[in-house]
Design a protein around this motif. Structure first.
Motif, short mmCIF file in Angstrom:
data_model
loop_
_atom_site.label_atom_id
_atom_site.label_comp_id
_atom_site.label_asym_id
_atom_site.label_seq_id
_atom_site.Cartn_x
_atom_site.Cartn_y
_atom_site.Cartn_z
N TYR A 38 64.00 4.09 23.39
CA TYR A 38 65.40 3.72 23.29
C TYR A 38 65.92 3.38 24.67
CZ TYR A 38 64.99 5.69 18.64
OH TYR A 38 64.60 5.94 17.36
N GLU A 39 66.42 2.16 24.85
CA GLU A 39 66.92 1.70 26.14
C GLU A 39 68.43 1.92 26.22
OE1 GLU A 39 65.68 -2.23 27.28
OE2 GLU A 39 63.85 -2.03 26.09
N LEU A 40 68.90 2.16 27.43
CA LEU A 40 70.34 2.31 27.65
C LEU A 40 71.07 1.00 27.34
CD1 LEU A 40 70.49 4.33 30.98
CD2 LEU A 40 71.10 5.12 28.72
N ASN A 41 72.27 1.14 26.83
CA ASN A 41 73.14 0.00 26.52
C ASN A 41 72.56 -0.95 25.48
OD1 ASN A 41 75.04 0.98 28.42
ND2 ASN A 41 73.87 0.00 30.05
N LYS A 42 71.74 -0.43 24.58
CA LYS A 42 71.18 -1.23 23.49
C LYS A 42 71.58 -0.59 22.16
CE LYS A 42 68.48 -3.92 26.01
NZ LYS A 42 68.09 -5.25 25.95
N CYS A 43 71.54 -1.38 21.09
CA CYS A 43 71.91 -0.91 19.76
C CYS A 43 70.69 -0.85 18.85
CB CYS A 43 72.96 -1.82 19.15
SG CYS A 43 74.51 -1.80 20.03
N TYR A 44 70.68 0.15 17.96
CA TYR A 44 69.57 0.36 17.05
C TYR A 44 70.10 0.84 15.70
CZ TYR A 44 67.05 0.52 21.48
OH TYR A 44 66.55 0.22 22.72
N LEU A 45 69.29 0.63 14.67
CA LEU A 45 69.54 1.20 13.36
C LEU A 45 68.53 2.33 13.20
CD1 LEU A 45 70.92 1.21 10.58
CD2 LEU A 45 69.23 -0.46 9.84
N ILE A 46 69.01 3.55 12.92
CA ILE A 46 68.11 4.71 12.82
C ILE A 46 68.36 5.47 11.54
CG2 ILE A 46 67.96 5.00 15.34
CD1 ILE A 46 69.84 7.53 14.83
N GLN A 47 67.39 6.32 11.20
CA GLN A 47 67.54 7.27 10.10
C GLN A 47 67.58 8.67 10.70
OE1 GLN A 47 64.39 7.30 7.20
NE2 GLN A 47 65.60 8.49 5.75
N VAL A 48 68.57 9.44 10.30
CA VAL A 48 68.75 10.80 10.79
C VAL A 48 67.94 11.76 9.91
CG1 VAL A 48 70.47 12.60 11.22
CG2 VAL A 48 71.06 10.21 11.57
N PRO A 49 67.22 12.74 10.49
CA PRO A 49 66.45 13.67 9.67
C PRO A 49 67.38 14.57 8.83
CG PRO A 49 66.30 14.27 11.99
CD PRO A 49 67.04 12.97 11.92
N PRO A 50 66.90 15.01 7.68
CA PRO A 50 67.75 15.79 6.77
C PRO A 50 68.27 17.10 7.36
CG PRO A 50 65.63 15.28 5.75
CD PRO A 50 65.60 14.75 7.13
N HIS A 51 67.52 17.73 8.26
CA HIS A 51 67.97 19.01 8.80
C HIS A 51 69.09 18.86 9.83
CE1 HIS A 51 64.95 17.89 11.83
NE2 HIS A 51 65.66 18.63 12.66
#
Length: 121
Positions: A38-51
């Protein structure tokens, strides 16, 4: 033909897909695994873990985020800081089924090794 001992050891691998075995050349193609970066000042689509999702008692929420946590499974994030294996994000909830942004925002630290990168934006 692959030797039984070699086949037994390969079956123990977690990331190896033995369906890619080519009996003519006696080879197995195992693609290189690399952790997402993950680079600074960049945007991403992520999935958060259930816990972590919706759990204000999780370690990440209590130790890093003053009891706050993301409320949805998917987030569009903007990475603004990094510290070791953690990233600080400003996020917007995302509905993956309908492919649209939601009105919920959240800012906080997330563990790089536990979130799943879906796409770079």
């Amino acid at each position: 033909m692959i030797r039984p001992y070699v086949e037994e050891q390969l079956r123990k691998c977690v990331f190896a897909n033995l369906d890619a075995f080519d009996p003519e050349t006696n080879t197995v193609l195992i693609p290189k695994y690399s952790k997402p970066h993950y680079e600074l000042n960049k945007c991403y689509l992520i999935q958060v873990p259930p816990h972590i999702k919706g759990n204000p008692n999780s370690i990440v929420a209590t130790n890093w985020n003053r009891g706050t946590c993301p409320q949805t499974d998917y987030l569009k994030i903007f990475v603004s800081k990094t510290m070791g294996k953690m990233i600080f994000v400003d996020s917007l909830s995302y509905d993956i089924e309908n492919k649209r942004d939601l009105n919920t925002t959240w800012s906080g630290w997330l563990p790089i090794e536990e979130i799943k990168l879906i796409a770079s934006l």
